[in-house]
Design a protein around this motif. Sequence first.
Motif, mmCIF file in Angstrom:
data_model
loop_
_atom_site.group_PDB
_atom_site.id
_atom_site.type_symbol
_atom_site.label_atom_id
_atom_site.label_comp_id
_atom_site.label_asym_id
_atom_site.label_seq_id
_atom_site.Cartn_x
_atom_site.Cartn_y
_atom_site.Cartn_z
ATOM 1 N N ASP A 68 0.876 -1.172 0.000
ATOM 2 C CA ASP A 68 0.000 0.000 0.000
ATOM 3 C C ASP A 68 0.910 1.217 0.000
ATOM 4 N N PRO A 69 0.962 1.958 -1.112
ATOM 5 C CA PRO A 69 1.921 3.056 -1.207
ATOM 6 C C PRO A 69 1.669 4.189 -0.221
ATOM 7 N N TRP A 70 0.470 4.273 0.328
ATOM 8 C CA TRP A 70 0.158 5.380 1.227
ATOM 9 C C TRP A 70 0.582 5.106 2.666
ATOM 10 N N VAL A 71 0.817 3.859 3.021
ATOM 11 C CA VAL A 71 1.188 3.540 4.399
ATOM 12 C C VAL A 71 2.527 4.214 4.724
ATOM 13 N N GLY A 72 2.522 4.947 5.807
ATOM 14 C CA GLY A 72 3.737 5.621 6.250
ATOM 15 C C GLY A 72 3.896 7.038 5.732
ATOM 16 N N LEU A 73 3.076 7.455 4.770
ATOM 17 C CA LEU A 73 3.165 8.830 4.276
ATOM 18 C C LEU A 73 2.328 9.747 5.153
ATOM 19 N N ARG A 74 2.827 10.944 5.364
ATOM 20 C CA ARG A 74 2.071 11.968 6.075
ATOM 21 C C ARG A 74 1.299 12.792 5.048
ATOM 22 N N PRO A 75 0.218 13.460 5.472
ATOM 23 C CA PRO A 75 -0.610 14.215 4.522
ATOM 24 C C PRO A 75 0.164 15.187 3.628
ATOM 25 N N ASN A 76 1.190 15.813 4.124
ATOM 26 C CA ASN A 76 1.929 16.780 3.302
ATOM 27 C C ASN A 76 2.875 16.114 2.306
ATOM 28 N N GLN A 77 2.994 14.804 2.331
ATOM 29 C CA GLN A 77 3.890 14.100 1.411
ATOM 30 C C GLN A 77 3.187 13.569 0.166
ATOM 31 N N GLU A 78 1.859 13.695 0.113
ATOM 32 C CA GLU A 78 1.097 13.161 -1.016
ATOM 33 C C GLU A 78 1.561 13.776 -2.331
ATOM 34 N N LYS A 79 1.713 15.100 -2.366
ATOM 35 C CA LYS A 79 2.083 15.770 -3.614
ATOM 36 C C LYS A 79 3.481 15.369 -4.078
ATOM 37 N N ASP A 80 4.407 15.142 -3.132
ATOM 38 C CA ASP A 80 5.748 14.676 -3.508
ATOM 39 C C ASP A 80 5.659 13.315 -4.182
ATOM 40 N N PHE A 81 4.831 12.436 -3.629
ATOM 41 C CA PHE A 81 4.675 11.102 -4.192
ATOM 42 C C PHE A 81 4.047 11.176 -5.578
ATOM 43 N N LEU A 82 2.944 11.915 -5.685
ATOM 44 C CA LEU A 82 2.227 11.993 -6.954
ATOM 45 C C LEU A 82 2.995 12.788 -7.999
ATOM 46 N N GLY A 83 3.820 13.725 -7.566
ATOM 47 C CA GLY A 83 4.576 14.552 -8.501
ATOM 48 C C GLY A 83 5.797 13.854 -9.062
ATOM 49 N N SER A 84 6.107 12.681 -8.552
ATOM 50 C CA SER A 84 7.284 11.951 -8.999
ATOM 51 C C SER A 84 6.880 10.875 -10.001
#
Length: 119
Positions: A68-84
């Motif tokens: 699950d790619p979202w496990v361990g990410l904090r709310p402010n890290q979503e854009k970094d993940f999606l932007g990569s």
Amino acid sequence: KEEAKKPRVTAAVNQLGPLVPKVPGRLKLVVVSTFEDFFMEREVLERNVFTPMRAHCTALGVCLEVVDPWVGLRPNQEKDFLGSNHMLRIFIQEIESADVVLLLFGNRIGTDVAGGSGC
């Protein structure tokens, strides 16, 4: 005014046939959902589904791998993940190599990666 009931689509497990893992001895399950939805549901899945499922698989000599790619990410890290694009390619590879893909649908339908706006 009574709302029309939507037909339910169901399939009995015995109608699906046996699941043969792509890699012997490993069952890979990938969870796909939007980032903002399903925080509580993921916790419930881990506690009430994945933990007992791991024990069952272990008893059968199979390793259950839950991705699950979202496990361990904090709310402010979503854009970094999606932007990569690199991270998105990795996630697509995880889905392609999965034996089972669990899709969770909620109030959002995702993000327009090209435009960067939520849908």
